[in-house]
Write an enzyme that holds these catalytic residues in place. Sequence first.
Site, short mmCIF file in Angstrom:
data_model
loop_
_atom_site.label_atom_id
_atom_site.label_comp_id
_atom_site.label_asym_id
_atom_site.label_seq_id
_atom_site.Cartn_x
_atom_site.Cartn_y
_atom_site.Cartn_z
N HIS A 70 -10.07 -6.05 -3.04
CA HIS A 70 -8.71 -6.23 -2.53
C HIS A 70 -8.78 -6.55 -1.05
CE1 HIS A 70 -9.86 -2.00 -2.39
NE2 HIS A 70 -9.19 -1.92 -1.25
N MET A 71 -7.77 -7.26 -0.60
CA MET A 71 -7.65 -7.62 0.81
C MET A 71 -6.41 -6.95 1.37
SD MET A 71 -8.01 -11.42 2.37
CE MET A 71 -6.59 -12.11 1.55
N HIS A 72 -6.58 -6.25 2.48
CA HIS A 72 -5.44 -5.63 3.16
C HIS A 72 -4.80 -6.65 4.09
CE1 HIS A 72 -6.74 -1.31 2.37
NE2 HIS A 72 -7.88 -1.94 2.17
N ASP A 107 0.85 -1.18 0.00
CA ASP A 107 0.00 0.00 0.00
C ASP A 107 0.89 1.24 0.00
OD1 ASP A 107 -3.24 0.44 1.06
OD2 ASP A 107 -1.85 2.16 1.06
N GLU A 156 -12.41 2.46 -1.18
CA GLU A 156 -12.02 3.58 -2.06
C GLU A 156 -11.81 3.12 -3.49
OE1 GLU A 156 -8.46 5.11 -0.31
OE2 GLU A 156 -9.46 5.70 1.55
P1 AMP Z 1 -9.84 0.63 0.35
O1 AMP Z 1 -10.13 1.85 1.16
O2 AMP Z 1 -10.11 -0.65 1.07
O3 AMP Z 1 -10.48 0.71 -1.02
O4 AMP Z 1 -8.27 0.62 0.15
C1 AMP Z 1 -7.63 1.21 -0.94
C2 AMP Z 1 -6.15 1.27 -0.60
O5 AMP Z 1 -5.43 1.46 -1.80
C3 AMP Z 1 -5.77 2.41 0.35
O6 AMP Z 1 -5.18 1.87 1.51
C4 AMP Z 1 -4.76 3.23 -0.47
O7 AMP Z 1 -3.71 3.71 0.31
C5 AMP Z 1 -4.28 2.21 -1.50
N1 AMP Z 1 -3.79 2.73 -2.76
C6 AMP Z 1 -4.41 3.61 -3.57
N2 AMP Z 1 -3.67 3.84 -4.67
C7 AMP Z 1 -2.57 3.07 -4.56
C8 AMP Z 1 -1.41 2.85 -5.37
N3 AMP Z 1 -1.26 3.49 -6.53
N4 AMP Z 1 -0.46 1.99 -4.93
C9 AMP Z 1 -0.62 1.36 -3.75
N5 AMP Z 1 -1.68 1.51 -2.94
C10 AMP Z 1 -2.64 2.36 -3.34
#
Ligand code: AMP
Length: 121
Positions: free
Chosen positions: A106-108, A36, A101
Amino acid sequence: MSDEGTPKDTIFGKIIRGEIPADIVFRDDTVTAFRDNSPRAPVHILLVPNHVIPTIADVTEADEPVLGHMMTVAARLAESEGIAEDGFRLIVNCRDHGGQEVYHLHMHLLGGRPLGPMLVR
Ligand code: AMP
């Protein structure tokens, strides 16, 4: 990939296709994992199916192999990142109330410090 240019295409599609840079830590035919770029923990990796599924609410039985594979990859990455023994957290945010977002499932994978309670009350 066939998702290019479709309304479902997101920044994660561009990362998977290598069109924008990312710190990729794992990839195979099914899943890509990268760090991330706004990490919330010492280890913060995103695991993404290579084919777009917009949200976890959109999955069908046909997606079960890729979803299961994501779990296995997460466990192996937790080991290779050195956070498996102390423990870690996997999060999948869904749609508006879930705080999603990027509309490419995706999985964190988060760890490397105590992560506190699951949710702020
Ligand atoms: P979510 O809120 O679960 O949709 O998580 C989206 C994640 O994507 C967030 O933690 C962002 O920091 C991450 N993110 C967005 N753009 C990028 C990128 N270009 N490279 C790596 N992580 C990203």
